[in-house]
Design an enzyme around this catalytic site. Structure first.
Site, PDB file in Angstrom:
ATOM      1  N   ASP A   8     -58.421  36.797  20.702  1.00 49.41           N
ATOM      2  CA  ASP A   8     -58.560  35.022  20.982  1.00 49.41           C
ATOM      3  C   ASP A   8     -57.219  34.643  21.338  1.00 49.41           C
ATOM      4  O   ASP A   8     -56.345  34.586  20.628  1.00 49.41           O
ATOM      5  CB  ASP A   8     -59.103  34.135  19.841  1.00 49.41           C
ATOM      6  CG  ASP A   8     -59.377  32.814  20.331  1.00 49.41           C
ATOM      7  OD1 ASP A   8     -59.938  31.896  19.466  1.00 49.41           O
ATOM      8  OD2 ASP A   8     -58.989  32.529  21.398  1.00 49.41           O
ATOM      9  N   ASP A 103     -60.772  33.194  27.661  1.00 50.59           N
ATOM     10  CA  ASP A 103     -59.833  33.385  26.581  1.00 50.59           C
ATOM     11  C   ASP A 103     -60.068  34.076  25.336  1.00 50.59           C
ATOM     12  O   ASP A 103     -59.332  34.261  24.445  1.00 50.59           O
ATOM     13  CB  ASP A 103     -58.998  32.118  26.416  1.00 50.59           C
ATOM     14  CG  ASP A 103     -59.708  31.303  25.418  1.00 50.59           C
ATOM     15  OD1 ASP A 103     -59.126  30.503  25.018  1.00 50.59           O
ATOM     16  OD2 ASP A 103     -60.844  31.432  25.252  1.00 50.59           O
ATOM     17  N   GLU A 104     -61.376  34.775  25.563  1.00 50.17           N
ATOM     18  CA  GLU A 104     -61.965  35.662  24.307  1.00 50.17           C
ATOM     19  C   GLU A 104     -62.633  36.776  24.718  1.00 50.17           C
ATOM     20  O   GLU A 104     -63.295  36.771  25.585  1.00 50.17           O
ATOM     21  CB  GLU A 104     -62.901  34.501  23.402  1.00 50.17           C
ATOM     22  CG  GLU A 104     -62.084  33.520  22.699  1.00 50.17           C
ATOM     23  CD  GLU A 104     -63.241  32.577  22.184  1.00 50.17           C
ATOM     24  OE1 GLU A 104     -63.683  31.639  22.602  1.00 50.17           O
ATOM     25  OE2 GLU A 104     -63.811  33.218  21.194  1.00 50.17           O
TER      26      GLU A 104
END
Lengths: 470, 81
Positions: A8, A103-104
């Site tokens: 993350d 973003d993960e």
């Protein structure tokens, strides 16, 4: 035993802005529209979060919480490119990369590495000699090597109760390598938190536990210890509504959930969710990591737009709908698809809304047809309040049909659309566009007439018309 | 941060398949780039644009290189307070 990572990125958009511009580092940065516009916080830096600023908060509220906040407009091209580089880095370690959001990502590294010598990604390894590789490995990660050549864990990891099993060592090594490569190739500001566990849900819980730049390992068998320290909504998949219903059953913790009969959870939540809740209370989750190349085909395309000012003016709404239809049509045609269903939605200023859908007698792919199908119903519906948001989409996708009769009007429209797509592919989006995007009155006039009337207001140059007629 | 969007002259090196801007001239003044903070790219039609977020000792600049016409532009700049 699976080994799953959840990676993350920390305050991703804001971190990219601080990476780009050193003058923003250490300051409360809010990525979003300027206060006073109809905008929300897309991301807040670590410094801004200390003031209570959160994602999706209205920007005027963010300004109230932190008057010294610096508002930066989003640079989505930068975020997408950094995301692409991030995924490329993950794929050096494993093919099993599931992109969860911009973003993960989840990585499955089970079985990727059996021995410490193989952890260095092949692309970057500069020596193939095993003894040199071990030396690089040791020097890079400060892991002590015992006289027998078996890596000893640093003190911090021994305190987690880990054994010197090769799988745990390799997982930690991979995690440290990812962080190191991020610093070297993406930038020193772009940090990530990593959770490592035997399944996706626990790995994601792990990454949430320490931010920024965290690394948390949840060993097999230790899941319930972590769950018993967590809130119900800390688990991905349990949101406010499920939480409320669980509390209605007297369940406020995972230990209470474990004690609750599975049959009771199934009766309350249905067979799928009820079973999942039961399993997750024990830290069990068999959901696979779905790699990029295994993603299911897209089932729909849609686009929405929030207007700068609420309006009842049908010309404005129609112009926006036409542009959204162009975008949706382009996306669909790029995938060589046609749609049998068009759906739309209007949100009013009080956040109520109205919508509809239409099943088409023939699959369509042309943007004008999408517009017509949506507008015909949209215009006829009552608009009790000014409109805030317009949305349109297509579903029930099929492979694009073969070209119609060469001399039919429909075929000419198809060729025109194909020519416009070609120009926009070469020179950029909306290099050529339909004239009715500029002229709301033309839209209004065309759309209030019968469907049979062609919307002939296409503002393309003579060169495009000649290409169509060839 | 101020949007600029002006054409500039850039001195750059090309090494290891990377473009590295070293200095640029804007408004008749030369700026030496001390650090390239981030490089990202985006498509404009068939052409690729490269964006260089750079800084000198005091300022931040965002440069754009258009591979289609091999031109450089200063997109935005910010001076240290």
């Amino acid at each position: 035993m699976r080994c799953i990572f959840h990676v993350d990125m920390n305050s991703f958009f804001a971190s990219v802005e601080q990476q780009k511009n050193p003058l923003l580092r250490g300051k409360p940065v809010v990525v979003g529209g300027a206060p006073g516009t109809r905008s929300i916080v897309a991301a807040a830096s670590r410094e801004a979060k200390k003031f209570g600023i959160k994602t999706a908060m209205p920007t005027h509220e963010a300004l109230r919480l932190c008057p010294s906040a610096i508002f930066v407009p989003p640079d989505f091209e930068a975020y997408v490119d950094v995301h692409r580089k991030m995924v490329d880095i993950f794929q050096r370690f494993t093919d099993a990369v599931e992109v969860f959001s911009i973003d993960e990502a989840f990585l499955e590294v089970s079985g990727s590495f059996a021995h410490a010598d193989t952890v260095i990604p092949s692309e970057r390894s500069e020596s193939r000699d095993p003894s040199r590789k071990r030396e690089e490995f040791v020097n890079t990660f400060s892991i002590l090597v015992s006289s027998k050549g078996v890596p000893r864990l640093p003190r911090s990891t021994r305190s987690l109760g880990m054994t010197s099993g090769e799988n745990e060592i390799n997982a930690l090594t991979i995690a440290h390598q990812i962080k190191s490569i991020f610093r070297a190739e993406l930038g020193e500001i772009l940090t990530c938190s990593i959770g490592i566990a035997a399944n996706k849900t626990m790995a994601k819980l792990g990454s949430d536990l320490k931010k920024p730049d965290g690394l948390t390992v949840i060993l097999p068998g230790k899941e319930t210890e972590f769950l018993d320290r967590a809130q119900l909504q800390d688990i991905c998949g349990i949101g406010p509504r499920v939480d409320k219903r669980l509390r209605g059953l007297g369940i406020t913790s995972f230990s209470q959930m474990r004690a609750y009969p599975e049959a009771g959870l199934i009766a309350a939540f249905g067979p799928h969710l009820g079973h999942w809740l039961h399993e997750i209370s024990f830290g069990r989750d068999d959901a696979p990591v779905v790699p990029l190349y295994d993603l299911p085909e897209q089932k729909s395309f849609s686009k929405q737009h929030t207007l700068a000012k609420n309006t009842r003016d049908p010309r404005v709404v129609a112009a926006v709908l036409m542009k959204l239809s162009e975008i949706v049509g382009r996306k669909m045609r790029a995938e060589d698809k046609s749609a049998r269903q068009v759906f739309w939605w209007l949100r009013f200023g009080d956040f109520s809304g109205t919508g509809g859908h239409r099943r088409m007698p023939q699959p369509l792919s042309d943007s004008t047809d999408i517009f017509r199908a949506a507008w015909t119903d949209m215009y006829r519906k009552e608009w009790p309040r000014p409109i805030r948001l317009v949305s349109v989409g297509v579903a029930d996708l099929v492979r694009a049909p073969l070209q119609l009769n060469l001399f039919s009007d429909k075929a000419r429209q198809q060729r025109l659309t194909a020519a416009m797509d070609k120009v926009n592919d070469i020179y950029g989006e909306f290099t050529v566009r339909r004239g009715n995007i500029f002229d709301p009155d033309a839209i209004l006039e065309a759309s209030t007439n019968a469907m049979a009337r062609r919307t002939a207001a296409v503002a393309v140059g003579k060169q495009v018309s000649r290409a169509v007629d060839k | 941060m101020s949007p600029i969007y002006e054409s500039i002259q850039v001195l750059a090196s090309f090494k290891d398949r990377l473009i590295n801007p070293l200095a640029f001239v804007w408004n008749n003044r030369k700026y030496v780039i001390r650090k390239v903070n981030l490089i990202h790219r985006a498509r404009k039609g068939r052409d690729m644009l490269y964006f260089f977020s750079v800084s000198d000792d005091a300022n931040y600049f965002k440069l754009r290189f258009d591979t289609g016409d091999m031109s450089w532009e200063l997109e935005e700049a910010e001076a240290a307070a």
